[in-house]
Design a protein around this motif. Structure first.
Motif, PDB file in Angstrom:
ATOM      1  N   THR A 102      -0.789  45.607  54.933  1.00 13.81           N
ATOM      2  CA  THR A 102       0.494  46.193  54.510  1.00 13.81           C
ATOM      3  C   THR A 102       0.359  46.521  53.022  1.00 13.81           C
ATOM      4  O   THR A 102      -0.194  45.709  52.259  1.00 13.81           O
ATOM      5  CB  THR A 102       1.660  45.192  54.721  1.00 13.81           C
ATOM      6  OG1 THR A 102       1.769  44.915  56.109  1.00 13.81           O
ATOM      7  CG2 THR A 102       2.986  45.752  54.225  1.00 13.81           C
ATOM      8  N   ARG A 145       6.232  41.277  52.940  1.00 14.12           N
ATOM      9  CA  ARG A 145       7.297  40.291  53.144  1.00 14.12           C
ATOM     10  C   ARG A 145       8.654  40.946  53.428  1.00 14.12           C
ATOM     11  O   ARG A 145       9.705  40.486  52.991  1.00 14.12           O
ATOM     12  CB  ARG A 145       7.404  39.323  51.960  1.00 14.12           C
ATOM     13  CG  ARG A 145       6.093  38.560  51.735  1.00 14.12           C
ATOM     14  CD  ARG A 145       6.281  37.332  50.901  1.00 14.12           C
ATOM     15  NE  ARG A 145       6.965  36.282  51.628  1.00 14.12           N
ATOM     16  CZ  ARG A 145       6.369  35.445  52.497  1.00 14.12           C
ATOM     17  NH1 ARG A 145       5.085  35.535  52.715  1.00 14.12           N
ATOM     18  NH2 ARG A 145       7.070  34.515  53.112  1.00 14.12           N
ATOM     19  N   GLY A 176       8.843  42.226  56.762  1.00 13.11           N
ATOM     20  CA  GLY A 176       8.797  42.266  58.230  1.00 13.11           C
ATOM     21  C   GLY A 176       8.098  43.487  58.803  1.00 13.11           C
ATOM     22  O   GLY A 176       8.139  43.711  60.016  1.00 13.11           O
ATOM     23  N   THR A 218       5.161  42.380  61.023  1.00  9.18           N
ATOM     24  CA  THR A 218       5.705  41.722  62.220  1.00  9.18           C
ATOM     25  C   THR A 218       6.152  42.777  63.230  1.00  9.18           C
ATOM     26  O   THR A 218       5.832  42.685  64.426  1.00  9.18           O
ATOM     27  CB  THR A 218       6.896  40.807  61.835  1.00  9.18           C
ATOM     28  OG1 THR A 218       6.447  39.904  60.822  1.00  9.18           O
ATOM     29  CG2 THR A 218       7.412  40.014  63.018  1.00  9.18           C
ATOM     30  N   ASN A 248      -6.899  35.803  58.937  1.00  6.76           N
ATOM     31  CA  ASN A 248      -6.627  34.846  57.870  1.00  6.76           C
ATOM     32  C   ASN A 248      -5.242  34.217  58.093  1.00  6.76           C
ATOM     33  O   ASN A 248      -4.514  34.589  59.016  1.00  6.76           O
ATOM     34  CB  ASN A 248      -6.769  35.495  56.494  1.00  6.76           C
ATOM     35  CG  ASN A 248      -5.780  36.621  56.288  1.00  6.76           C
ATOM     36  OD1 ASN A 248      -4.768  36.694  56.973  1.00  6.76           O
ATOM     37  ND2 ASN A 248      -6.066  37.500  55.345  1.00  6.76           N
ATOM     38  N   SER A 308       0.001  33.631  60.719  1.00  5.76           N
ATOM     39  CA  SER A 308       1.372  33.152  60.661  1.00  5.76           C
ATOM     40  C   SER A 308       2.311  34.156  61.348  1.00  5.76           C
ATOM     41  O   SER A 308       3.217  33.772  62.086  1.00  5.76           O
ATOM     42  CB  SER A 308       1.742  32.949  59.188  1.00  5.76           C
ATOM     43  OG  SER A 308       3.088  32.695  59.072  1.00  5.76           O
ATOM     44  N   LYS A 317       4.351  33.952  65.445  1.00  4.97           N
ATOM     45  CA  LYS A 317       5.784  34.170  65.679  1.00  4.97           C
ATOM     46  C   LYS A 317       6.028  35.355  66.615  1.00  4.97           C
ATOM     47  O   LYS A 317       7.166  35.713  66.872  1.00  4.97           O
ATOM     48  CB  LYS A 317       6.484  34.461  64.347  1.00  4.97           C
ATOM     49  CG  LYS A 317       6.434  33.308  63.365  1.00  4.97           C
ATOM     50  CD  LYS A 317       7.056  33.761  62.044  1.00  4.97           C
ATOM     51  CE  LYS A 317       6.697  32.827  60.914  1.00  4.97           C
ATOM     52  NZ  LYS A 317       6.883  33.437  59.604  1.00  4.97           N
TER      53      LYS A 317
END
Ligand code: COA
Length: 326
Positions: free
Chosen positions: A54, A60, A62, A65, A88, A93, A97
């Motif tokens: 990104t 941060r 989204g 995601t 990584n 992370s 989700k």
């Protein structure tokens, strides 16, 4: 870029991007590389996820995601049972989700944990990097260089040869041997030539091993700019004598090439960890995962989530040169 994104014999990359509304500026990418794996007795087209990014200004929020959600859903709809990645912590992370798919196994699982094992080939070269100690130790290096040579001798019935190109002999090895493994990249000559011979930055060093004229295994390694060897892949009859002989053959070749150390990144559940240690490699502290992302529960996913059934080496990773990454 061309090598990884277009020339992969399993197919071209599926490149997904997120664009900024209005400007059309690409702010995030999610490449997915098709990957041929054998799962149990079948060949299955899955994918390796790598090279995601990104733009720093858009992190941060989204974006990644959302992109992963879209891409994982698309892979599920294409019938891909699972993908895998050497990710990584940041990417993992997000993956954890983002469960997409049906069944209790759907989602991301850190299945394999790789550790680096090191074999010191030349104390003179290793200690030469710390000049104060290196000066004192130089004279001690001679026995060390002779000692490994003796330890690296192979049994008489095994012979080593240099591989310049993978050919039908390697296809035959694959056909004869694959059923003895659980889940692994299809190591036929098409894949092996692309992976280890055709990278634009140069071919890996590859040694083949024969017994009574029959190919029983190969090992691939590279040497980095600091003169350290990195074993990328080994495959053949899954037997301790063959694995030990392949390792010794590569160590001998690295010694001849003047390498200071040899490293191998090994999944902790690999059945030959003990053999690798017995050859003389010792463990370093670093540890990193290979994750499996399940979209369709079933027998393929069940096999791929069993760490003991994988035959994966660092050479399975979607990067051209491995030595830069661990
Ligand atoms: C890893 C990377 C791709 C993540 O991209 P991203 O767009 O920032 O990801 P997201 O915003 O979707 O999620 C990142 C985090 O921000 C959080 N987040 C999501 N929306 C948010 C919001 N509106 N405000 C604050 N945080 C938010 C997420 O929950 C996630 O938190 P976590 O780190 O605790 O899991 C990005 O950091 C990157 O490009 N890193 C460098 C390259 C790299 O490491 N690539 C992966 C190679 S394997």
């Amino acid at each position: 870029m061309h090598w990884l994104y277009e020339a992969n014999p399993a197919g071209p990359c599926q490149l997904w991007v997120a664009e900024e509304m209005g400007t059309g500026r690409i702010v995030a990418t999610r490449p997915v590389f098709p990957w041929r794996v054998r799962v149990g007795h079948r060949e299955v087209l899955v994918a390796q996820a790598g090279d995601a990014m990104t733009h720093p200004e858009f992190r941060r929020r989204g974006v990644f995601t959302s992109l992963v959600q879209v891409v994982w859903s698309e892979l599920r709809d294409q019938g891909v049972p699972f993908s895998f990645s050497f990710s990584n912590a940041g990417a993992l992370s997000v993956y954890r989700k983002t469960a997409v798919g049906q069944g209790s196994r759907a989602g991301t699982h850190e299945v394999l944990w790789f550790r680096r094992l090191v074999y010191p080939l030349s104390w003179r070269l290793i200690l030469g990097r710390t000049p104060a100690i290196g000066g004192l130790i130089t004279g001690l290096d001679l026995p060390r260089r002779v000692f490994p040579r003796r330890r690296l001798t192979l049994p008489k019935h095994l012979s080593v040869f240099r591989v310049d190109r993978f050919d039908r002999e390697f296809d035959d090895l694959w056909i004869r041997t694959a059923q003895q493994y659980g889940v692994l990249t299809v190591r036929d000559s098409r894949y092996l030539n692309w992976r280890f011979m055709d990278p634009p930055t140069g071919a890996f060093q590859v040694l083949g091993l024969r017994t009574q004229g029959e190919l029983v295994g190969y090992i691939a390694f590279e040497v980095d700019a600091q003169g350290n060897g990195w074993i990328a892949d080994l495959f053949g009859l899954p037997n301790p004598e063959i694995v030990a002989a392949l390792l010794r053959a590569s160590l001998g070749a690295m010694l001849e090439m003047g390498c200071a150390t040899a490293s191998i990144l090994v999944a902790t559940d690999n059945p030959f960890v003990r053999v690798i240690r017995d050859v003389g490699f010792f463990q370093r502290a670093d540890r990193f995962p290979m994750a499996v992302h399940v979209y369709r529960d079933g027998v393929d996913a069940e096999t791929a989530l069993d760490a003991r059934r994988w035959w994966a080496w660092y050479g399975d990773r979607d990067v051209e040169r491995l030595a830069k990454h661990p």
